[in-house]
Design an enzyme around this catalytic site. Structure first.
Site, PDB file in Angstrom:
ATOM      1  N   GLU A 143       3.730 -19.201  36.370  1.00 15.12           N
ATOM      2  CA  GLU A 143       3.359 -19.876  35.128  1.00 15.12           C
ATOM      3  C   GLU A 143       2.668 -21.208  35.385  1.00 15.12           C
ATOM      4  O   GLU A 143       2.756 -21.778  36.475  1.00 15.12           O
ATOM      5  CB  GLU A 143       4.592 -20.102  34.253  1.00 15.12           C
ATOM      6  CG  GLU A 143       5.630 -21.021  34.848  1.00 15.12           C
ATOM      7  CD  GLU A 143       6.845 -21.201  33.940  1.00 15.12           C
ATOM      8  OE1 GLU A 143       6.661 -21.468  32.730  1.00 15.12           O
ATOM      9  OE2 GLU A 143       7.979 -21.066  34.449  1.00 15.12           O
ATOM     10  N   ASP A 178       3.537 -19.453  28.877  1.00 15.20           N
ATOM     11  CA  ASP A 178       4.440 -20.314  28.142  1.00 15.20           C
ATOM     12  C   ASP A 178       3.669 -21.038  27.035  1.00 15.20           C
ATOM     13  O   ASP A 178       2.782 -21.851  27.314  1.00 15.20           O
ATOM     14  CB  ASP A 178       5.085 -21.325  29.103  1.00 15.20           C
ATOM     15  CG  ASP A 178       6.219 -22.098  28.446  1.00 15.20           C
ATOM     16  OD1 ASP A 178       5.947 -22.812  27.460  1.00 15.20           O
ATOM     17  OD2 ASP A 178       7.365 -22.003  28.926  1.00 15.20           O
ATOM     18  N   GLN A 204       6.900 -16.972  26.846  1.00 14.57           N
ATOM     19  CA  GLN A 204       7.972 -17.866  26.443  1.00 14.57           C
ATOM     20  C   GLN A 204       7.436 -18.836  25.388  1.00 14.57           C
ATOM     21  O   GLN A 204       6.232 -19.083  25.342  1.00 14.57           O
ATOM     22  CB  GLN A 204       8.529 -18.650  27.636  1.00 14.57           C
ATOM     23  CG  GLN A 204       9.248 -17.763  28.643  1.00 14.57           C
ATOM     24  CD  GLN A 204       9.702 -18.518  29.876  1.00 14.57           C
ATOM     25  OE1 GLN A 204       9.054 -19.469  30.306  1.00 14.57           O
ATOM     26  NE2 GLN A 204      10.812 -18.098  30.453  1.00 14.57           N
ATOM     27  N   GLU A 240      12.596 -20.161  24.871  1.00 20.58           N
ATOM     28  CA  GLU A 240      12.936 -21.125  25.924  1.00 20.58           C
ATOM     29  C   GLU A 240      12.684 -22.536  25.388  1.00 20.58           C
ATOM     30  O   GLU A 240      11.742 -23.214  25.779  1.00 20.58           O
ATOM     31  CB  GLU A 240      12.113 -20.873  27.195  1.00 20.58           C
ATOM     32  CG  GLU A 240      12.671 -21.637  28.397  1.00 20.58           C
ATOM     33  CD  GLU A 240      11.705 -21.720  29.562  1.00 20.58           C
ATOM     34  OE1 GLU A 240      12.174 -21.671  30.709  1.00 20.58           O
ATOM     35  OE2 GLU A 240      10.485 -21.850  29.335  1.00 20.58           O
TER      36      GLU A 240
END
Length: 262
Positions: A143, A178, A204, A240
């Site tokens: 990520e 993310d 996420q 998250e």
């Protein structure tokens, strides 16, 4: 319908880790993810997953001192032996827990003169991870972390992730995308996800700018979740975020987007 997973490293932290599985199930989740599960044995985690009828979809290779302000593990040339040990430990957990994906955090480089060496070490270690996890049917993901929260992180943009994917060119290597970090970097996930969904192994989210639950920042999550649902993406969408108050009070978004969650 989107498949949501609860990140037990940030959610339900009112409880010890072993008790967060039950809490996640009670709130309507059918899957969980953990940043670093190693404080518990793999056997204890498997037992709890079976009791709660949950799937563990993702966890990370150990990142050494990254979360304490250090450079981490996966890109530091001098830590190669330590990374190999961490990878082997992750393999032992993966054999028992059978996640869908394993995440490898690139880490930081504090000496910009050595950045190329760090980048090369990271790609070498991604290739090593692929050799370990691909035969098991497990995706390897990595990520981008925004430069505001971690100024020296060696992969901070979606374009850098795409470049790494192109360089390694392996069918089992994917981005962990993310939402929070992307928006923090000024990117637009609603544009990126439909274009690159086939290269994303896990998503996420947290709201931006403060990484709390949906509805506490600037992101339009109805639009975002609709975009993910209609994109060529069939993976999990991991919550998250850091709850502004309690985890339970932060879950209005889950009730709204999965009406049968509880």
């Amino acid at each position: 319908m989107l498949q949501f997973s609860a990140n037990l490293s940030l959610l339900f932290t009112e409880l010890p880790l072993i008790e967060r599985f039950r809490a996640a199930k009670e709130q309507g989740f059918n899957a969980v993810e953990i940043q670093f599960p190693y404080e518990l044995s793999a056997e204890a985690i498997r037992t709890e997953l079976e009791i709660q009828q949950l799937k563990l979809v993702l966890f990370n290779v150990d990142a050494d001192d990254l979360l304490q302000g250090g450079e981490g593990l996966a890109a530091v040339p001098e830590k190669q032996a330590q990374f190999n040990q961490a990878l082997n430990k992750t393999l032992q957990y993966a054999k028992i827990l059978q996640p869908e994906a394993i995440n490898i955090l690139a880490g930081c480089c504090f000496d910009t003169a050595r950045l190329i060496d760090y980048q090369q070490t990271f790609t070498t270690n991604l290739r090593a991870a692929l050799q370990v996890f691909s035969p098991m049917g497990i995706k390897t993901v990595f990520e981008a972390i925004n430069i505001h929260d971690m100024p020296h992180f060696i992969i901070s943009s979606s374009q850098q992730m795409l470049s790494t994917l192109a360089e390694i060119n392996h069918p089992d290597l994917y981005m962990q995308y993310d939402i929070y970090h992307a928006v923090k970097m000024g990117e637009n996930p609603v544009h990126f996800i439909p274009e690159q969904a086939h290269k994303i192994g896990h998503i996420q989210f947290a709201d931006c700018p403060n990484r709390h639950e949906p509805g506490t920042g600037a992101i339009d999550f109805s639009d975002l979740f609709s975009t993910i649902q209609h994109a060529n993406y069939s993976g999990w969408v991991g919550a998250e975020y850091k709850p502004l108050y309690s985890t339970e009070s932060s879950l209005d978004w889950l009730i709204k987007h999965t009406p049968t969650s509880k």
